[in-house]
Design an enzyme around this catalytic site. Structure first.
Site, mmCIF file in Angstrom:
data_model
loop_
_atom_site.group_PDB
_atom_site.id
_atom_site.type_symbol
_atom_site.label_atom_id
_atom_site.label_comp_id
_atom_site.label_asym_id
_atom_site.label_seq_id
_atom_site.Cartn_x
_atom_site.Cartn_y
_atom_site.Cartn_z
ATOM 1 N N GLY A 290 0.886 -1.263 -0.168
ATOM 2 C CA GLY A 290 -0.036 -0.126 -0.194
ATOM 3 C C GLY A 290 0.789 1.281 -0.102
ATOM 4 N N GLN A 291 0.382 2.423 -0.263
ATOM 5 C CA GLN A 291 1.025 3.637 -0.345
ATOM 6 C C GLN A 291 1.655 3.840 1.088
ATOM 7 O OE1 GLN A 291 -1.329 6.406 -2.347
ATOM 8 N NE2 GLN A 291 -1.870 4.713 -3.836
ATOM 9 N N GLY A 292 2.808 4.745 1.128
ATOM 10 C CA GLY A 292 3.333 4.942 2.515
ATOM 11 C C GLY A 292 2.285 5.595 3.410
ATOM 12 N N ARG A 293 1.508 6.530 3.025
ATOM 13 C CA ARG A 293 0.485 7.104 4.110
ATOM 14 C C ARG A 293 -0.330 6.145 4.734
ATOM 15 N NH1 ARG A 293 -4.219 9.008 0.816
ATOM 16 N NH2 ARG A 293 -4.048 7.999 -1.267
ATOM 17 N N TYR A 294 -0.385 4.711 4.200
ATOM 18 C CA TYR A 294 -1.341 3.636 5.255
ATOM 19 C C TYR A 294 -0.361 3.099 6.035
ATOM 20 C CZ TYR A 294 -4.559 4.917 1.544
ATOM 21 O OH TYR A 294 -5.570 5.380 0.718
#
Ligand code: G3D
Length: 186
Positions: free
Chosen positions: A72-76
């Site tokens: 998943g993208q870093g923000r998750y």
């Protein structure tokens, strides 16, 4: 009865729950492996597939599993890292045929190993070098080199070649994890 339910029975863990994290990049075979391992009557607690990655949680009588994609993208990231603190064992799944993303898997593994909630803990890590049936798959020894597993000195680890579709290799991994959890309890 799934493999992990047997494991729980053998260990006499009926009263104490062990938290296992199953992770790896998306498409590596986590869901397929876990579905082979879990008993059909396991209670699924959450499936959260809508926020860029999936978290699935389920429980047998004494083992609880959290499964998620690390791609998943870093923000998750902070959402899944939240589960590190309570876990007592990790299953890390690799698609052995996906040489292009092996480097991404290694980056995720390194980040995992250096996380403050895991770094100094001697928790066992079971690697499944999965999709061994595919023609492009590299051997588990090669996967081990590509991920530099020999550098993991402070945690017991083991790598198993697996074909999750046929269920091959899974028992060997579960047997190893059983021994490790048993050691932790003595
Ligand atoms: P994930 O949960 O890690 O994202 P999945 O991965 O378990 O959903 O598996 C992704 C795809 O790989 C699935 O195919 C699944 O059937 C397949 N797969 C899982 N393990 C193996 C394996 O050992 N060998 C082979 N050949 N395929 C495997 P689909 O087509 O359903 O996307």
């Amino acid at each position: 009865m799934g493999l992990f339910d047997k494991l729980a029975g053998w260990l006499g863990l009926k009263k104490k729950e062990v938290h296992v994290l199953c992770l790896g990049l998306d498409n590596s075979g986590k869901t397929t492996i876990i579905n082979k391992l879990k008993p059909s009557n396991a209670q699924t607690q959450d499936i959260v597939p809508t926020i860029g990655f999936t978290i699935e949680k389920f429980k047998t009588s004494s083992l609880s599993f959290t499964v998620f994609d690390m791609s998943g993208q870093g923000r998750y990231r902070n959402l899944w890292e939240h589960y590190y603190k309570d876990c007592q064992a990790i299953i890390f799944v690799i698609d052995s045929s996906d040489k292009l993303r092996m480097v991404v898997a290694k980056e995720e593994l390194d980040t995992l190993l250096n996380h403050p909630d895991l770094k100094h803990r001697r928790i066992p890590i079971l690697f499944f070098a999965n999709k061994m049936d595919l023609r492009d798959a590299v051997s588990s020894v090669k996967v081990s080199h590509l991920l530099a597993l020999e550098n993991i000195k402070d945690k017991p680890w083991h790598i198993c070649a697996s074909d999750a579709l046929k269920g091959e290799g899974l028992q060997e991994g579960v047997d190893w994890l059983q021994d490790q959890i048993q050691l932790m309890k003595t």
